[in-house]
Design a protein around this motif. Structure first.
Motif, PDB file in Angstrom:
ATOM      1  N   VAL A 110       0.838  -1.205   0.000  1.00 57.38           N
ATOM      2  CA  VAL A 110       0.000   0.000   0.000  1.00 57.38           C
ATOM      3  C   VAL A 110       0.872   1.254   0.000  1.00 57.38           C
ATOM      4  O   VAL A 110       0.607   2.214  -0.718  1.00 57.38           O
ATOM      5  N   THR A 111       1.933   1.217   0.806  1.00 59.33           N
ATOM      6  CA  THR A 111       2.863   2.348   0.843  1.00 59.33           C
ATOM      7  C   THR A 111       3.395   2.673  -0.547  1.00 59.33           C
ATOM      8  O   THR A 111       3.522   3.827  -0.928  1.00 59.33           O
ATOM      9  N   PHE A 112       3.708   1.630  -1.316  1.00 60.14           N
ATOM     10  CA  PHE A 112       4.265   1.864  -2.636  1.00 60.14           C
ATOM     11  C   PHE A 112       3.191   1.957  -3.714  1.00 60.14           C
ATOM     12  O   PHE A 112       3.450   1.709  -4.885  1.00 60.14           O
ATOM     13  N   GLY A 113       1.966   2.255  -3.303  1.00 57.08           N
ATOM     14  CA  GLY A 113       0.961   2.695  -4.264  1.00 57.08           C
ATOM     15  C   GLY A 113      -0.065   1.672  -4.715  1.00 57.08           C
ATOM     16  O   GLY A 113      -0.825   1.953  -5.628  1.00 57.08           O
ATOM     17  N   SER A 114      -0.136   0.491  -4.101  1.00 55.88           N
ATOM     18  CA  SER A 114      -1.102  -0.512  -4.558  1.00 55.88           C
ATOM     19  C   SER A 114      -2.516  -0.151  -4.128  1.00 55.88           C
ATOM     20  O   SER A 114      -2.740   0.247  -2.987  1.00 55.88           O
ATOM     21  N   ASN A 115      -3.479  -0.319  -5.043  1.00 49.86           N
ATOM     22  CA  ASN A 115      -4.882  -0.216  -4.644  1.00 49.86           C
ATOM     23  C   ASN A 115      -5.341  -1.583  -4.124  1.00 49.86           C
ATOM     24  O   ASN A 115      -4.577  -2.549  -4.149  1.00 49.86           O
ATOM     25  N   HIS A 116      -6.593  -1.661  -3.673  1.00 46.59           N
ATOM     26  CA  HIS A 116      -7.054  -2.904  -3.043  1.00 46.59           C
ATOM     27  C   HIS A 116      -6.945  -4.106  -3.968  1.00 46.59           C
ATOM     28  O   HIS A 116      -6.526  -5.183  -3.574  1.00 46.59           O
ATOM     29  N   LEU A 132       5.471   8.703  -0.750  1.00 39.96           N
ATOM     30  CA  LEU A 132       6.223   8.255   0.410  1.00 39.96           C
ATOM     31  C   LEU A 132       7.040   7.023   0.058  1.00 39.96           C
ATOM     32  O   LEU A 132       6.626   6.194  -0.743  1.00 39.96           O
ATOM     33  N   GLY A 133       8.210   6.941   0.668  1.00 42.23           N
ATOM     34  CA  GLY A 133       8.982   5.704   0.570  1.00 42.23           C
ATOM     35  C   GLY A 133       9.273   5.254   1.985  1.00 42.23           C
ATOM     36  O   GLY A 133       9.696   6.061   2.810  1.00 42.23           O
ATOM     37  N   ILE A 134       8.985   4.004   2.278  1.00 39.22           N
ATOM     38  CA  ILE A 134       9.263   3.510   3.633  1.00 39.22           C
ATOM     39  C   ILE A 134      10.245   2.349   3.569  1.00 39.22           C
ATOM     40  O   ILE A 134      10.099   1.452   2.745  1.00 39.22           O
ATOM     41  N   VAL A 135      11.252   2.403   4.442  1.00 38.83           N
ATOM     42  CA  VAL A 135      12.139   1.257   4.620  1.00 38.83           C
ATOM     43  C   VAL A 135      11.753   0.639   5.958  1.00 38.83           C
ATOM     44  O   VAL A 135      11.841   1.290   6.995  1.00 38.83           O
ATOM     45  N   PHE A 136      11.283  -0.599   5.906  1.00 42.76           N
ATOM     46  CA  PHE A 136      10.744  -1.227   7.104  1.00 42.76           C
ATOM     47  C   PHE A 136      11.828  -1.953   7.888  1.00 42.76           C
ATOM     48  O   PHE A 136      12.761  -2.506   7.311  1.00 42.76           O
ATOM     49  N   GLN A 137      11.637  -1.957   9.198  1.00 43.92           N
ATOM     50  CA  GLN A 137      12.558  -2.724  10.032  1.00 43.92           C
ATOM     51  C   GLN A 137      12.505  -4.213   9.657  1.00 43.92           C
ATOM     52  O   GLN A 137      13.511  -4.895   9.619  1.00 43.92           O
ATOM     53  N   GLU A 138      11.304  -4.676   9.343  1.00 44.66           N
ATOM     54  CA  GLU A 138      11.121  -6.090   8.976  1.00 44.66           C
ATOM     55  C   GLU A 138      11.479  -6.330   7.520  1.00 44.66           C
ATOM     56  O   GLU A 138      11.267  -7.423   6.996  1.00 44.66           O
ATOM     57  N   LEU A 183      11.133  10.254   2.843  1.00 46.16           N
ATOM     58  CA  LEU A 183      11.643   8.904   3.040  1.00 46.16           C
ATOM     59  C   LEU A 183      11.550   8.577   4.526  1.00 46.16           C
ATOM     60  O   LEU A 183      12.018   9.346   5.368  1.00 46.16           O
ATOM     61  N   LEU A 184      10.916   7.438   4.857  1.00 51.36           N
ATOM     62  CA  LEU A 184      10.767   7.041   6.251  1.00 51.36           C
ATOM     63  C   LEU A 184      11.535   5.751   6.493  1.00 51.36           C
ATOM     64  O   LEU A 184      11.446   4.813   5.706  1.00 51.36           O
ATOM     65  N   MET A 185      12.290   5.736   7.587  1.00 44.71           N
ATOM     66  CA  MET A 185      13.045   4.519   7.892  1.00 44.71           C
ATOM     67  C   MET A 185      12.901   4.193   9.370  1.00 44.71           C
ATOM     68  O   MET A 185      13.217   5.012  10.228  1.00 44.71           O
ATOM     69  N   ASP A 186      12.420   2.997   9.678  1.00 44.67           N
ATOM     70  CA  ASP A 186      12.243   2.567  11.069  1.00 44.67           C
ATOM     71  C   ASP A 186      13.309   1.547  11.433  1.00 44.67           C
ATOM     72  O   ASP A 186      13.211   0.379  11.069  1.00 44.67           O
TER      73      ASP A 186
END
Ligand SMILES: Nc1ncnc2c1ncn2[C@@H]1O[C@H](COP(=O)(O)OP(=O)(O)OP(=O)(O)O)[C@@H](O)[C@H]1O
Ligand SMILES: [Mg+2]
Lengths: 263, 257
Positions: A169-175, B76-82, B154-157
């Motif tokens: 979802v973060t990278f833009g996917s719809n449902h 947004l770009g997120i880098v996840f801890q997992e 950019l978000l990084m956890d």
């Protein structure tokens, strides 16, 4: 004092024993040989248990007369049709129930109250609805396949790591794309467990339905020769069923390896 | 574009059905091209705050918004801890995921995919599945995926917390180099004080019970090469200051655990 040497051995070597590839063939061949021997020595009368060679001989005759083929084709169309319908519906509904909390709340109780009914008990009712013919047999198989596939798909969907859905979802996917690109592939291993389970159910329902209400089909054939007490031909049908089950399973295994290469 | 976190509060219902305030009175902004680091002891609400900023959690009060001249949906770009790479996609397919979803052409996907895979040093591993990669390599792929969408934020956890110490040091250096080339506005969560001082333009120190901002510290050191000898004493002073701010909290957190 002389030093004593004590070598440490791998004590879990039994965990990775190597088995030569011809061993499984050996098992089956051995069984057939013993079976043949028992019959040749007249330990059991041929009416109760005919020898493998006798079965093959009669089976061959049924093949060349085209009889076996006709029964086989009738059964194959039913089982493949029913299996395909049940699978497609089961996966679709399973995905929807797994994805939507609303659909889950409304339909899951219904699913679980129909699931435990032995599906063959519904055959008379289904015949009443659809009349005699191919429809009720295909429908009963589809019904029997639908539930295990649905339930496995559902639990597969529930087991997909939510962090993967968040990432998508973060990278833009719809449902729809979340379902297509994350939930479906994530649930696939569990779906395949359901597909294999359903293959057994499908075979069972196929034979039962054919014994109850069919002219052609392996089930009808087995019943027919049972009534006539022609055990060799009956056994030819039984062996054909075992072969069919085996092929079904192998086909699914092959498909699983093709579709889940990341495992 | 600038990101504003305005009066954010978050309450959870805990297992005993009591309301617990995880965050209270959170006010700060992330300026364009700014690298902001959140530090704080375990359980002070760092992840909660990052998830709210990332749109993965609703705040109970307040809001987070982008402020800028253009009218467009912020990316947004997120880098996840997992790490959260899709196991059924190879490195390339994971990296271009965001581009694919935004409808970029195949050609653009190829060019950008290659660019960012090269940037994180994964050239030659495009076809590998995540399972076949080491922890550090997986996280590089995760970073490339976030960079590839060319995000406004950019978000990084704690992206490196699962890595061993050596890999972690190398990745920190690489991240700084990459950041220097891309200059993305960044919000970075860590509980490692050295890491915070090494990376940040500003460090936001969070405190617990409920999570609130204790202090915002501007790191007045050149962005690159803070590990050089000549900055040693200043670096130590910043670290000391942050440590003294969170030491008490960290000890309390330990007692509860
Ligand atoms: N879904 C939830 N339901 C209830 N309480 C939650 C939930 N998520 C977080 N909390 C609580 O909110 C507080 C902050 O959690 P959070 O995960 O944001 O801390 P953190 O600073 O990221 O900690 P860590 O450094 O250990 O990752 C904790 O006390 C936690 O128990
Ligand atoms: Mg956290």
């Amino acid at each position: 004092m002389a030093a004593v040497k004590q070598v440490i051995k791998n004590r879990v070597a039994f965990l990775d024993q190597k088995v030569p590839p011809y061993i499984p063939v050996l098992g089956i061949t051995g069984l057939l040989l013993i079976w043949e021997l028992i019959c040749r020595l007249n330990i059991v009368p041929p009416l109760f248990l005919p020898a493998p060679t006798a079965i093959v001989a009669d089976g061959w005759q049924m093949i060349s007369s085209g009889e076996l083929f006709r029964h086989l084709m009738a059964s194959l169309t039913r089982i493949l049709g029913g299996y395909a319908i049940g699978t497609v519906l089961g996966i679709t509904v399973g995905l929807i129930l797994g994805f939507s909390k609303w659909a889950d709340a409304i339909f899951t109780p219904i699913v679980y109250s129909i699931y435990p009914i032995p599906k063959i008990a519904l055959l008379p009712l289904i015949i009443l609805w659809f009349g005699i013919g191919e429809m009720p047999k295909v429908a009963i198989i589809a019904l029997g396949v639908f539930f295990p596939v649905l339930i496995n798909t559902f639990s597969g969907v529930k087991n997909v790591d939510p962090i993967l859905i968040k990432a998508a979802v973060t990278f833009g996917s719809n449902h729809l794309n979340v379902i297509r690109k994350v939930i479906l592939p994530g649930a696939l291993p569990t779906i395949f467990a359901g597909l294999k389970l359903a293959a057994g159910t499908a075979l069972l329902l196929l034979v039962s339905a054919e014994m109850i209400a069919a002219q052609y089909g392996i089930g009808a054939m087995v019943l027919h020769y049972g009534n006539l007490m022609i055990t060799t031909k009956l056994m030819a049908g039984v062996l054909l069923l075992s072969l069919l089950g085996l092929l079904f399973n192998r086909g699914l295994q092959w498909l699983e390896r093709r579709l889940i290469p990341w495992k | 574009m600038r990101v504003v976190v305005d009066n954010v509060e978050k309450t959870f219902i805990d297992s005993k059905k009591r309301e617990v305030t995880a965050l209270e009175n959170i006010n700060f902004s992330i300026e364009e091209q700014e690298f902001v680091v959140l530090v704080g002891p375990s359980g002070c609400g760092k992840s909660t705050l990052l998830n709210i900023v990332g749109g993965l959690l609703s705040p109970s009060k307040g809001e987070v918004y982008f402020e800028g001249k253009e009218q467009k949906n912020p990316k947004l770009g997120i880098v996840f801890q997992e790490i959260a790479l899709l196991p059924w996609r190879n490195v390339y397919e994971n990296v271009i995921y965001g581009l694919e979803e935004s409808g970029a052409s195949k050609q653009e996907q190829k060019v950008k995919g290659k660019h960012y895979i090269d940037m994180v040093g994964l050239t030659g591993f495009e076809k590998a599945f995540p399972k076949q990669l080491s922890g550090g390599m997986k996280q590089r792929a995760g970073i490339a995926r976030a960079l590839a969408v060319e995000p406004d934020l950019l978000l990084m956890d704690e992206p490196f917390s699962a890595l061993d110490a050596q890999t972690r040091t190398i990745m920190q250096e690489e991240l700084l180099t990459i950041w220097d080339r891309t200059r993305l506005s960044t919000l970075y969560v860590t509980h490692n004080i050295q890491e915070a001082v090494y990376l940040a333009d500003r460090v936001i120190v969070l405190s617990r019970h409920p999570g609130h901002i204790k202090k915002i510290i501007k790191i007045e050191l050149p962005k690159m090469g803070r590990d050089q000898e000549k900055y040693r004493s200043q670096f130590e002073r910043y670290s000391q200051e942050i440590w003294s701010l969170i030491r008490h909290d960290a000890e309390e957190a330990l007692k509860e655990a």
